[in-house]
Design an enzyme around this catalytic site. Structure first.
Site, short mmCIF file in Angstrom:
data_model
loop_
_atom_site.label_atom_id
_atom_site.label_comp_id
_atom_site.label_asym_id
_atom_site.label_seq_id
_atom_site.Cartn_x
_atom_site.Cartn_y
_atom_site.Cartn_z
N SER A 79 32.04 37.40 35.79
CA SER A 79 33.30 36.69 35.99
C SER A 79 33.21 35.20 35.64
CB SER A 79 33.71 36.91 37.44
OG SER A 79 34.96 36.36 37.70
N ASP A 116 36.11 37.01 32.99
CA ASP A 116 36.35 38.43 32.74
C ASP A 116 37.84 38.78 32.82
OD1 ASP A 116 36.47 38.12 35.51
OD2 ASP A 116 35.65 40.10 35.92
N ASN A 134 43.20 31.61 44.48
CA ASN A 134 42.41 31.38 43.27
C ASN A 134 42.95 32.08 42.02
OD1 ASN A 134 41.60 34.09 43.36
ND2 ASN A 134 39.73 33.66 44.49
N SER A 161 30.79 32.04 53.45
CA SER A 161 31.05 32.56 52.10
C SER A 161 30.46 33.96 51.97
CB SER A 161 30.40 31.64 51.07
OG SER A 161 30.25 32.33 49.85
C1 16G Z 1 34.74 37.32 45.42
C2 16G Z 1 36.01 38.09 45.57
C3 16G Z 1 37.19 37.15 45.54
C4 16G Z 1 37.03 36.09 46.61
C5 16G Z 1 35.72 35.39 46.47
C6 16G Z 1 35.48 34.50 47.68
C7 16G Z 1 36.48 40.33 44.72
C8 16G Z 1 36.53 41.20 43.52
N1 16G Z 1 36.14 39.06 44.49
O1 16G Z 1 34.68 36.70 44.16
O2 16G Z 1 38.32 37.92 45.79
O3 16G Z 1 38.05 35.14 46.52
O4 16G Z 1 34.68 36.35 46.44
O5 16G Z 1 34.23 33.93 47.60
O6 16G Z 1 36.75 40.75 45.82
P1 16G Z 1 33.54 33.30 48.88
O7 16G Z 1 33.37 34.39 49.90
O8 16G Z 1 32.26 32.75 48.36
O9 16G Z 1 34.45 32.22 49.37
MG MG Z 2 36.84 37.38 37.50
#
Ligand code: 16G
Ligand code: MG
Length: 540
Positions: free
Chosen positions: A72, A289, A383, A508
């Site tokens: 991504s 992606d 986002n 996170s």
């Molecule tokens: C991942 C998630 C996205 C979320 C991000 C938060 C999927 C496919 N992707 O990229 O939706 O916004 O994590 O990241 O679910 P964080 O937990 O590091 O804040």
């Molecule tokens: Mg992506």
């Protein structure tokens, strides 16, 4: 117990596995975005994901499972892999634990044991057919990882098809097409071509009779979305749409996501490197992606205005709500957001549009499932990842509705074409791009009119490294900390001091850190609140 076919499969797995050794000392976890880390550390993981994909397909009576190799918006040297379930959805959560177990098996022998253990505990017949499709993005480590995946699929005796280079949502689309091909509601032709044709036709119908939209410039993050968007635009035709694709150097692998793309623009709240926008023209950025998109423009004073996932959700909810009202069909549109949604967007949705909102934890799977509970569920993360889901019953109601006048007929036709235009499996930057352009052209709006729907509260996101992020436990869709004990009360006490103040802290899911979000009536106050809440975490 294991018959001779099974024995043969197990010995093949053990044999092939020696070609894909697990690096010493590395532990892996299948998280919200699948496995994601340096591409050079993923060979054994991708091989093992091949084994798991075969089991998953067998468990589901041979339905086709997807495997996407991508990282991504991550830097060029990273890569990742995730599984796609038969309806084009994310892998069912209970299977994430098997993925993690497979990836961490210490030896080839342990791996075959895990494989057999999952098969036995879930009653999977290893002689039954397994079907898998896969694709990758443009990263340099992609081809070698595809080779590892193929070894895994062959060892597990799965049938497979290589769809080569695709956007993530294109593979989700293809998986759903394959698995619905023989049903009463086939989703589309299971090919890249089929994807373009479906979207192009729907876009032409939705925008029929409306003025041709202004040219839009799209930053493709130097990723897979660039060539795919050009192909999509070619199918739509220049009579309907002018797209100017920039940051489309997919061969300059080191430029992927570098100072451009949706994640950069959203987190930095600024223009991609080198872009010199004309005032009040519409711009957009995809991620690497092409499953995320954000829009923006600059005004006369060159001030940057971001139109993020919340703005897209609000625009889509408004348009669909109005169309439903015009159509006379009895349907409810609802919106799903996360705690990161700007407070102004939630207020606009509930007070002005009067649509119901559900708040879920971060992560596409949570939003997706919650939005399936509405007739028409709009979900977007701030986002820029999101889509609009039309339930089966909503589709039936629209298809069988007997319009009483041309206005109703028009509205129903537009809603049905929207359902075809909008990817029903996952957030899709290309499909979302067309959705936004179509709505703006219906409203005869430019980006600044769109931006006027509500004004974002200033906000700040801070990443804080702590000793143990797992000590941070939340409830109420991540809006309240239950642990460490007492911390939430301190946050609440700070928040109270700020007009329109709101702040929350969560661990996170993708990095070893916690995130602090704060918003307030002014830029200064939002920044101050973010700093003060971050200070509470010092020493934790
Ligand atoms: C991942 C998630 C996205 C979320 C991000 C938060 C999927 C496919 N992707 O990229 O939706 O916004 O994590 O990241 O679910 P964080 O937990 O590091 O804040
Ligand atoms: Mg992506």
């Amino acid at each position: 117990m294991a018959d001779s076919n099974t024995q043969q499969q197990l010995s093949q797995i053990a044999k092939f596995s020696t070609l894909h050794p697990r690096p010493d000392g590395q532990t892996y976890a299948y998280g919200t975005a699948g496995f994601r880390l340096l591409g050079s550390l993923l060979d054994s993981v991708v091989f093992r994901v091949g084994l798991l994909a075969a089991l998953r397909s067998r468990k589901l009576d041979g339905e086709t499972i997807g495997v996407m190799i991508t990282a991504s918006h991550n830097p060029p040297d990273d890569n990742g892999v995730k599984l796609i379930d038969p309806q084009g959805e994310m892998l069912e959560a209970t299977w994430e634990a098997y993925a993690t177990k497979f990836a961490n098996a210490e030896t080839d022998d342990e791996l075959t044991k895990e494989y057999l253990a999952v098969a036995e505990s879930l009653n999977i017949n290893l002689d039954s057919p397994a079907n898998v499709v896969f694709a990758r993005d443009t990263r340099a480590s992609g081809p070698a990882l595809v080779a590892a995946l193929k070894d895994g699929l062959e060892a597990a005796a799965a049938e497979y098809a290589d769809y080569r280079i695709l956007t993530t949502p294109q593979l989700h689309y293809i998986v759903k097409c394959i698995n619905t091909a023989k049903t009463a509601t086939p989703y589309g032709h299971p090919s890249e071509q089929g994807y373009y044709e479906k979207l192009a036709t729907a876009f032409q119908i939705v925008t029929k009779g409306k003025p041709k939209p202004h040219v839009i410039t799209v930053d493709a993050a130097n990723g897979v979305g660039g060539p795919k968007l050009k192909e999509l635009a070619r199918h739509i035709g220049s009579d309907y749409l002018d797209v100017n694709v920039v940051k489309d150097e997919i061969d300059a692998v080191e430029k992927l996501n570098y100072q451009c793309g949706a994640d950069f623009v959203k987190t930095q709240q600024k223009l991609p490197l080198g872009l010199q926008p004309a005032p009040y023209e519409l711009y957009a950025s995809l991620d690497g992606d092409a499953d995320r998109i954000v829009f923006y423009y600059v005004d006369d004073a060159k001030k940057f205005h971001l139109l993020d996932g919340d703005k897209i959700a609000s625009l889509a909810a408004m348009f669909i709500r109005d169309l439903i009202a015009l159509s006379g069909v009895d349907l409810q549109v609802g919106v799903v957001q996360t705690a990161y949604a700007n407070g102004s967007s939630s207020k606009y949705l509930s007070d002005i549009l009067q649509v119901p909102i559900t708040v879920t934890p971060t992560g596409v799977k949570h939003l997706h499932h919650a939005s399936q509970l509405f007739d028409v569920g709009v979900y977007f993360e701030a986002n820029g990842h999101g889509t609009v889901l039309f339930s089966n019953s909503a589709m039936k109601a629209l298809e069988s509705f007997e319009a009483q006048n041309p206005g109703q007929q028009d509205a129903v036709a537009t809603l049905l074409s929207l359902a075809a235009l909008i990817n029903q499996t996952v957030g899709d930057a290309l499909s979302d791009l067309l959705l936004v352009i179509a709505i703006l052209s219906h409203k005869a709006w430019g980006p600044s009119e769109w931006n006027l729907t509500y004004t974002d509260l200033p906000n700040r996101l801070v990443r804080v490294v702590v000793r143990d992020r797992t000590a941070f436990k939340t409830e109420d869709a991540e809006r309240k900390l239950v642990e460490p004990k007492g911390l939430q009360a301190e946050i609440d006490a700070l928040v109270k001091k700020y007009k329109s103040g709101r702040s929350f802290v969560r661990a996170s899911g993708t990095e070893d850190a916690v995130r602090v979000y704060a918003e307030a009536a002014t830029r200064l106050e939002a920044d101050e609140l973010a700093v003060k809440v971050s200070d509470l975490l010092k020493g934790l």
